[in-house]
Design an enzyme around this catalytic site. Structure first.
Site, PDB file in Angstrom:
ATOM      1  CG  ASP A 243      -1.871   1.166   1.265  1.00 40.61           C
ATOM      2  OD1 ASP A 243      -1.917   1.909   0.270  1.00 40.61           O
ATOM      3  OD2 ASP A 243      -2.573   1.331   2.270  1.00 40.61           O
TER       4      ASP A 243
ATOM      5  CE  LYS B  99      -1.131   7.192  -3.708  1.00 34.85           C
ATOM      6  NZ  LYS B  99      -1.729   6.302  -2.698  1.00 34.85           N
TER       7      LYS B  99
ATOM      8  CD  GLU C  32      -4.801   3.885  -2.402  1.00 31.36           C
ATOM      9  OE1 GLU C  32      -5.643   4.719  -2.010  1.00 31.36           O
ATOM     10  OE2 GLU C  32      -3.609   4.171  -2.621  1.00 31.36           O
TER      11      GLU C  32
ATOM     12  CG  ASP D 270      -9.250   4.626   0.864  1.00 27.98           C
ATOM     13  OD1 ASP D 270      -8.675   5.245   1.769  1.00 27.98           O
ATOM     14  OD2 ASP D 270      -8.653   3.860   0.079  1.00 27.98           O
TER      15      ASP D 270
END
Length: 514
Positions: free
Chosen positions: A14, A75, A180, A206
């Site tokens: 992850d 990211k 995810e 999420d």
């Protein structure tokens, strides 16, 4: 994760905006592996010093003293262009310098071993991935080559390809890229749902450190212990630039306004060490507000020897971030609307991502779903699992016909469309391929383009050009065109048009040598 077809065990990673973790499938369940500090979460942070490169906790611990050479939230750069509005806004708050490189891709500038170095976001991400791989290798006692990496639902083709490149640089064979929240739904469905003969509709909310996804899934009945059911992704929505880091940024802006109000205009924005320490204090205060109604943002000798201390209440925090919370609920509405489903049809609401610990987020969801109990049975930071077929977040098309592959189509998928010429005696047809929802191609993302040549001259509209769009399980697209009258063919793999790292550059960086 079980052994892969390529031989040897495979791991699940992850790769988060603020934290990353790695897991392996053992004894019929996922096992999240602790790092060398005994923590199951590793900060997605990389730092460069005069003598070495640091990753994880070691990088975070020296950030206040070495802010311009400490890189976090990378990211948010991966697969983007330097001119993107989000890149420009983020760069204002980062102590490290970001410049435009080739093809307008962002480069991060640091000082390392006495020299200036420039790194692509893929390279920095690969260093975090390598740390995750090494953590797994120590635990398993063997070399690891294969991995599945999770990405946000709304990562586009460019961002997914860049993530694969990062894995390759880290010495990994990226077997698959999965969404995810889909991974989280599997973690919930495989480990927590009892044997049942009823289909359940699960909404995965999420909200992580830098990205936000909401997914709606149907989980078909579990027929026996070996067949643990079928997971179908019905609809998705989200934002690749929304998460806990944005909550921190709003608190930093508030603190800077307070400092200026009390002490007049001071050039604190150029003091990178002060900004780094202030951001750390704001993040700490944000975490405290999840369990208390009031706390303080406190930094000794913040700037020019002046201490800073400000009280912040939970209600003030919620007011500062009200627009961001509103974005979350709008995405939730969109997901249900795309699925043509009423909220009363949702059986379970699963919370994933560290930012779902925020009381305001939980209260909004309970109110939206009429007081429904939220599912918090899985660790929101550790949703790393294999996944069912996912869905592309954007429609894909070849100009001028839009919507060849509509958003929320299950992948892998293959669709075809018949095109023709626009002009008399046209012998060449160019096929630019876009992803996006706008009717105007200028507002969409150009994935790539290719040309079919050698078409026999004929009046416009006579030629028959058969174009096939093929999206694999990673969301990577292959497009081919065939002239049905001459059997001439042309194809292209969409690989982040103009921006993906060249293969020879990737090969040069494997293994990483700093």
């Amino acid at each position: 994760m079980a052994a892969s077809k390529g031989g040897g065990p495979a791991i699940g990673i992850d790769l988060g905006t603020t934290y990353s973790c790695v897991a392996v499938w053992r004894h019929d369940r996922g096992k999240v592996i602790a790092n060398d500090q005994g923590n199951r979460l590793t900060p997605s942070c990389v730092a460069f010093t005069r003598a070495e490169r640091l990753v994880g906790e070691a990088a975070v611990n020296q950030a206040a003293l070495n802010p311009t050479n400490t890189i976090f939230e990378v990211k948010r750069l991966i697969g983007r262009r330097f001119r993107d509005e989000s890149v420009q806004e983020d760069a204002k708050l980062w102590p490290s310098k970001v410049v435009a490189g080739r093809d307008e891709r962002p480069l991060i500038v640091v000082q390392h071993k006495g020299k200036e170095r420039q790194f692509r976001p893929e390279e920095i991400s690969s260093m975090v991935l390598a740390k995750m791989r090494e953590t797994a290798e120590v635990y398993l006692g063997k070399a690891i080559k294969n991995a599945v990496i999770t990405v946000p639902v709304y990562f586009n083709n460019s961002q997914r390809q860049a993530t694969i490149d990062a894995g390759t640089i880290a010495g990994l064979n990226v077997m698959r890229i999965i969404n995810e929240p889909t991974a989280a739904a599997l973690a919930y469905g495989l480990e927590k749902m009892p044997l049942s003969n009823k289909r359940r509709t699960v909404l995965v909310f999420d909200l992580g450190g830098g990205t936000f996804d909401v997914s709606l899934l149907n989980i078909d009945p579990v027929t026996n212990k070996k067949n643990k059911g079928v997971f179908e992704v019905v609809a998705i929505a989200g934002d690749t630039h929304l998460g806990g880091a944005d909550f921190d940024s709003e608190m930093v802006k508030y603190a800077l306004r307070e400092f200026t109000r009390r002490h007049g205009k001071m050039d604190i924005h150029s003091n990178q060490k002060a900004l780094r320490r202030l951001r750390t204090a704001c993040e700490r205060a944000k975490r405290m507000l999840s369990s208390t109604a009031q706390t303080t943002i406190e930094v000794d000798s913040l700037h020019d020897g002046i201490d800073f201390c400000a009280t912040i209440t939970r209600s003030l925090f919620e007011e500062l971030n009200k627009d961001l919370f509103s974005k979350c609920m709008k995405a939730l509405d969109k997901c249900l609307c795309d699925a043509k489903m009423d909220k009363s049809s949702v059986h379970d609401v699963v919370l994933v991502g560290g930012s779902t610990r925020t009381p305001k987020v939980q209260n909004m969801l309970r109110e939206f779903f009429g007081g429904k109990q939220l599912c918090q049975t899985i660790n929101p930071d550790e949703a790393v699992r294999t996944a069912p077929p996912s869905r592309p977040p954007f429609s894909a098309a070849a100009k001028p016909t839009m919507g060849v592959i509509p958003r929320n189509t299950a992948i892998p998928t293959k669709m075809a469309k018949l095109f023709t010429t626009l002009y008399d005696n046209q012998t060449v047809v160019c096929f630019p391929v876009y992803e996006g929802e706008s009717a105007d191609t200028r507002d969409n993302n150009l994935l790539g383009k290719f040309a079919l040549t050698g078409i026999p001259p004929a009046p416009k509209g006579v030629a028959r050009l058969h174009v096939t769009f093929d999206i694999d399980a990673n969301g990577v697209m292959n497009v081919s065109a065939e002239d049905l009258d001459t059997a001439k063919k042309k194809s292209v793999t969409i690989i982040n048009h103009g921006g993906r790292m060249p293969k020879e550059e990737i090969a040069r960086l494997v293994p990483i040598e700093i």
